[in-house]
Enzyme design. Structure first.
Site, PDB file in Angstrom:
ATOM      1  N   SER A  56       3.131  -8.296   1.877  1.00  0.00           N
ATOM      2  CA  SER A  56       3.678  -7.071   1.289  1.00  0.00           C
ATOM      3  C   SER A  56       4.946  -6.584   1.970  1.00  0.00           C
ATOM      4  O   SER A  56       5.758  -5.914   1.338  1.00  0.00           O
ATOM      5  CB  SER A  56       2.607  -5.983   1.304  1.00  0.00           C
ATOM      6  OG  SER A  56       2.056  -5.844   2.592  1.00  0.00           O
ATOM      7  N   HIS A 104       0.159  -8.028  -4.302  1.00  0.00           N
ATOM      8  CA  HIS A 104       1.558  -7.989  -4.738  1.00  0.00           C
ATOM      9  C   HIS A 104       1.920  -9.147  -5.667  1.00  0.00           C
ATOM     10  O   HIS A 104       3.084  -9.313  -6.026  1.00  0.00           O
ATOM     11  CB  HIS A 104       2.502  -7.966  -3.529  1.00  0.00           C
ATOM     12  CG  HIS A 104       2.559  -6.629  -2.866  1.00  0.00           C
ATOM     13  ND1 HIS A 104       3.407  -5.632  -3.272  1.00  0.00           N
ATOM     14  CD2 HIS A 104       1.836  -6.115  -1.839  1.00  0.00           C
ATOM     15  CE1 HIS A 104       3.229  -4.568  -2.511  1.00  0.00           C
ATOM     16  NE2 HIS A 104       2.280  -4.827  -1.635  1.00  0.00           N
ATOM     17  N   LYS A 129      -0.914  -1.439  -8.098  1.00  0.00           N
ATOM     18  CA  LYS A 129       0.506  -1.774  -7.953  1.00  0.00           C
ATOM     19  C   LYS A 129       1.097  -2.065  -9.333  1.00  0.00           C
ATOM     20  O   LYS A 129       1.390  -1.150 -10.077  1.00  0.00           O
ATOM     21  CB  LYS A 129       0.667  -2.877  -6.933  1.00  0.00           C
ATOM     22  CG  LYS A 129       0.425  -2.292  -5.539  1.00  0.00           C
ATOM     23  CD  LYS A 129       0.318  -3.238  -4.413  1.00  0.00           C
ATOM     24  CE  LYS A 129       0.121  -2.437  -3.127  1.00  0.00           C
ATOM     25  NZ  LYS A 129      -0.701  -3.115  -2.151  1.00  0.00           N
TER      26      LYS A 129
HETATM   27  C1  LIG Z   1      -1.635  -2.525  -1.222  1.00  0.00           C
HETATM   28  C2  LIG Z   1      -2.469  -3.638  -0.710  1.00  0.00           C
HETATM   29  C3  LIG Z   1      -3.858  -3.516  -0.655  1.00  0.00           C
HETATM   30  C4  LIG Z   1      -4.563  -2.236  -0.995  1.00  0.00           C
HETATM   31  O1  LIG Z   1      -4.612  -2.028  -2.358  1.00  0.00           O
HETATM   32  P1  LIG Z   1      -5.032  -0.584  -2.902  1.00  0.00           P
HETATM   33  O2  LIG Z   1      -5.470  -0.857  -4.277  1.00  0.00           O
HETATM   34  O3  LIG Z   1      -3.824   0.287  -2.802  1.00  0.00           O
HETATM   35  O4  LIG Z   1      -6.133  -0.092  -2.020  1.00  0.00           O
HETATM   36  C5  LIG Z   1      -4.595  -4.601  -0.233  1.00  0.00           C
HETATM   37  N1  LIG Z   1      -3.996  -5.755   0.126  1.00  0.00           N
HETATM   38  C6  LIG Z   1      -2.655  -5.892   0.113  1.00  0.00           C
HETATM   39  C7  LIG Z   1      -2.048  -7.186   0.521  1.00  0.00           C
HETATM   40  C8  LIG Z   1      -1.855  -4.840  -0.311  1.00  0.00           C
HETATM   41  O5  LIG Z   1      -0.533  -4.986  -0.316  1.00  0.00           O
END
Ligand SMILES: *Cc1c(COP(=O)(O)O)cnc(C)c1O
Length: 395
Positions: A181, A209, A240
């Site tokens: 990320s 992502h 996301k």
């Molecule tokens: C953003 C993210 C999460 C968390 O996801 P949420 O739905 O916001 O809790 C988990 N793993 C990675 C790699 C992320 O970038």
């Protein structure tokens, strides 16, 4: 005496080191532009890759569903919180990912923190990329398995570590972010799958992502590599690119059945809310009907990155729309971010502990919602601030 008095010193130390996070307040819907702390600014830092967070179809679906089911689930999934909408979303996500079954959690964080301890425990070993997301790290810790971090993306080093630690343990799990990320680089999932097969390891990828970004029509990293049926566990987020909130685990039927029995956030935290579930179903409708948004996201990302590189910015190793602008020093990065904001661009500074010490950066997230004019404006402001702070040469 206040037993928490030491927090004052800790907070002051964070501020002195440039590591104190100032949380800004958003006063408009998520879009290409936002009203933030009373100012209209270009949005360069949300994860709303496809512009779905404020999409009329998602809003309509959420509103209609609330008319029928209300707002709150009022229970955990295993007691009385599974509505027909939840069942539908699990089924539709499985179809979208091309797997036997899928299970949703309240967030991607919960999906990781719930899945790992359900599969490995004491006497088992987890091989974890050293730059994995915090929710994977916490899931590993909760499991009480032995945790062996391996150097970032280094498949040979991983195999060496498996040879060393594997034989002394019962089950073996390899876990990795799909798209990292903070850097935007992609895990070598094809090579990891070969290693997993050679050594009898479970393979788990967190595609937070990659969901809605990689693969055909945004079907994710497993689709990107054509590894259907080979990767054991695919975790994703609906927070996301999907523009809503929630997490998903996709894989074989027995995996999902087991997580319904033993995934602790599924059993002990209430279900996703009605509007969330309905909006995710609408997001799936959009993703399945056309690749237009995913295509525009990539086109925008390529356009933006090329312009930033031409100016002389270091945009790191990204292979995805995530565009880190590497600055190194945490305080310099905070100053850079503050100057961008003053000039109308909202892009937050990212520093330790989110990224390793000395690798602070501004992470830019281009989206399908941006126009070319938006991106041009952003590049222009980056150029101005970059010259002002001596990051790039005067043009
Ligand atoms: C953003 C993210 C999460 C968390 O996801 P949420 O739905 O916001 O809790 C988990 N793993 C990675 C790699 C992320 O970038």
């Amino acid at each position: 005496m206040d037993p928490l008095a030491w927090l004052h010193e800790e907070l002051e130390a964070l501020k002195a080191a440039g590591l104190y996070t100032t949380i800004r307040t958003i006063e408009s819907p998520q879009d290409a532009w936002l009203v933030v702390d009373g100012r209209r600014v270009l949005n360069f830092c949300s994860n709303n890759y496809l512009g779905l967070a404020n999409h009329p179809k998602l809003i309509q679906a959420a509103t209609e569903a609330m008319g029928r089911y209300g707002v709150g689930p009022a229970a955990v999934r295993t007691i009385a919180g599974t509505t027909a909408l939840h069942v539908e979303l699990d089924r539709r996500l499985a179809a979208f990912k091309g797997v036997e079954a899928a299970i949703t959690f309240q967030s991607g964080f919960n999906a990781n923190a719930g899945t790992i301890p359900a599969l490995v425990g004491r006497g088992d070993v987890i091989f974890s990329d050293q730059l994995n997301h915090a929710s994977i790290i916490d899931g590993c810790r909760l499991s009480r398995a032995t945790i062996v971090p391996y150097p970032h993306l280094d498949v040979e080093a991983l195999e060496e570590l498996i040879r060393e630690h594997g034989p002394r343990h019962r089950r073996k799990l390899i876990v990795t972010d799909g798209v990292f990320s903070m850097d935007g680089d992609i895990a070598p999932l094809d090579k990891l799958a070969e290693v997993a097969r050679r050594h009898g390891c479970i393979l788990m990828v967190d595609d937070a992502h990659g969901e809605g970004v990689l693969g055909r029509g945004g079907r994710g990293i497993v689709d990107h590599f054509g590894l259907h049926g080979i990767v054991d566990i695919e975790v994703g987020t609906l927070s996301k690119a999907f523009g809503v909130v929630g997490g998903v685990v996709a894989g074989r039927r027995h995996l999902v059945e087991w997580l319904r029995q033993r995934g602790r956030p599924f059993l002990f935290s209430s279900a996703m809310t009605i509007p969330d579930v309905a909006a995710c179903l609408a997001a799936l409708d959009i993703l399945e009907s056309s690749t237009e948004l995913v295509d525009r996201l990539w086109e925008n990302a390529r356009y933006f990155k090329a312009k930033m590189e031409a100016l002389g910015f270091d945009t790191g190793q990204s292979q995805t729309p995530i565009t880190p602008v590497m600055l190194g020093d945490a305080r310099l990065t905070q100053t850079f971010s503050r100057r961008l904001f003053e000039e109308g661009v909202f892009a937050t500074a990212i520093a330790y502990p989110t990224v390793p010490q000395g690798t602070a950066r501004i992470r830019v997230m281009p989206s399908a919602a941006h126009t070319k004019e938006d991106l041009d404006f952003g590049v222009e402001v980056f150029a101005q601030v970059g010259r002002e702070l001596g990051i790039i040469a005067a043009g």
